[in-house]
Write an enzyme that holds these catalytic residues in place. Sequence first.
Site, mmCIF file in Angstrom:
data_model
loop_
_atom_site.group_PDB
_atom_site.id
_atom_site.type_symbol
_atom_site.label_atom_id
_atom_site.label_comp_id
_atom_site.label_asym_id
_atom_site.label_seq_id
_atom_site.Cartn_x
_atom_site.Cartn_y
_atom_site.Cartn_z
ATOM 1 N N HIS A 137 -64.796 49.688 -25.879
ATOM 2 C CA HIS A 137 -63.416 50.286 -25.807
ATOM 3 C C HIS A 137 -63.762 51.702 -26.806
ATOM 4 O O HIS A 137 -63.213 52.484 -26.656
ATOM 5 C CB HIS A 137 -62.614 49.345 -26.724
ATOM 6 C CG HIS A 137 -61.934 48.643 -25.767
ATOM 7 N ND1 HIS A 137 -61.076 48.991 -24.708
ATOM 8 C CD2 HIS A 137 -61.688 47.107 -25.825
ATOM 9 C CE1 HIS A 137 -60.511 47.759 -24.195
ATOM 10 N NE2 HIS A 137 -60.931 46.773 -24.963
ATOM 11 N N GLY B 202 -59.567 40.082 -30.116
ATOM 12 C CA GLY B 202 -60.151 41.482 -30.497
ATOM 13 C C GLY B 202 -59.373 42.494 -29.976
ATOM 14 O O GLY B 202 -58.277 42.534 -29.046
ATOM 15 N N CYS C 180 -58.755 41.160 -21.482
ATOM 16 C CA CYS C 180 -58.330 42.359 -22.424
ATOM 17 C C CYS C 180 -56.958 42.577 -22.349
ATOM 18 O O CYS C 180 -56.179 42.300 -21.477
ATOM 19 C CB CYS C 180 -59.048 43.677 -21.707
ATOM 20 S SG CYS C 180 -58.873 44.996 -22.874
ATOM 21 N N LEU C 181 -56.342 42.806 -23.917
ATOM 22 C CA LEU C 181 -54.930 43.145 -23.974
ATOM 23 C C LEU C 181 -54.629 44.383 -23.179
ATOM 24 O O LEU C 181 -53.421 44.181 -23.032
ATOM 25 C CB LEU C 181 -54.819 43.273 -25.597
ATOM 26 C CG LEU C 181 -55.307 41.776 -26.286
ATOM 27 C CD1 LEU C 181 -54.621 42.084 -27.739
ATOM 28 C CD2 LEU C 181 -54.074 40.574 -25.598
ATOM 29 N N GLN D 33 -57.292 51.032 -28.144
ATOM 30 C CA GLN D 33 -56.266 50.642 -27.387
ATOM 31 C C GLN D 33 -54.875 50.757 -28.035
ATOM 32 O O GLN D 33 -53.815 50.428 -27.445
ATOM 33 C CB GLN D 33 -56.362 48.834 -27.342
ATOM 34 C CG GLN D 33 -57.843 48.541 -26.819
ATOM 35 C CD GLN D 33 -57.963 47.259 -26.844
ATOM 36 O OE1 GLN D 33 -58.627 46.582 -27.587
ATOM 37 N NE2 GLN D 33 -57.440 46.374 -25.695
ATOM 38 N N HIS E 273 -67.434 43.999 -26.131
ATOM 39 C CA HIS E 273 -66.292 44.122 -25.128
ATOM 40 C C HIS E 273 -65.824 45.530 -26.123
ATOM 41 O O HIS E 273 -65.233 46.225 -25.807
ATOM 42 C CB HIS E 273 -65.537 42.878 -24.912
ATOM 43 C CG HIS E 273 -64.049 43.264 -24.337
ATOM 44 N ND1 HIS E 273 -63.779 42.758 -23.120
ATOM 45 C CD2 HIS E 273 -63.251 43.835 -24.885
ATOM 46 C CE1 HIS E 273 -62.754 43.021 -22.994
ATOM 47 N NE2 HIS E 273 -62.125 43.870 -23.853
ATOM 48 N N GLU E 274 -65.461 45.276 -27.132
ATOM 49 C CA GLU E 274 -64.873 46.059 -28.176
ATOM 50 C C GLU E 274 -65.610 47.455 -28.515
ATOM 51 O O GLU E 274 -64.826 48.401 -28.630
ATOM 52 C CB GLU E 274 -64.359 45.162 -29.711
ATOM 53 C CG GLU E 274 -63.641 44.313 -29.481
ATOM 54 C CD GLU E 274 -62.015 44.253 -28.902
ATOM 55 O OE1 GLU E 274 -61.561 45.368 -28.488
ATOM 56 O OE2 GLU E 274 -61.916 43.134 -28.208
HETATM 57 NI NI NI Z 1 -60.175 44.689 -24.449
#
Ligand code: NI
Length: 167
Positions: A137, A46, A91-92, A51, A133-134
Amino acid sequence: MALLDILRYPDERLRQVAKPVTEFNAELKQLVKDMAQTMYAAPGIGLAAIQVNVTKRVVVIDVSEEHNQLQVFINPVITAQSGEVSTEEGCLSVPEIYAAVQRAETVTIAAQDINGKAFSTEADALLAVCIQHEIDHLDGKVFVDYLSRLKQNRIRKKLLKEAREAA
Ligand code: NI
């Protein structure tokens, strides 16, 4: 297409609150393509536009094993939720850090597709966790915020040290 740079925690730009998408144009389609490519290359399941330092309410997700079921959520909102589940999240933007976070087990999401068409979908399991989660963000939150102060400080120090060493 292009690979986009992913912001890393504790970069303050991850704290920006994304603005609703109002124009469903070629620029948006390009952003979604680039985000998908960036997510697959990472690899991740995701990615939210914040991000990659784009303050738009755009999320791409692919939780399939084959990585061939891209889901795009524009202006996603959770309209219903039930249950609780604790999942080990990553998370990236927080590379190589994993921690358990408690979230709703099942969610209903209202969103728009790439053409602006409204849709609603129910999600459970990994997809439900991922979309929550997204959406966090998009509101300037990262999963680390759910952890204890001690853990947050430890993660911040570790990633700042890695960033210094990489520079
Ligand atoms: Ni993330």
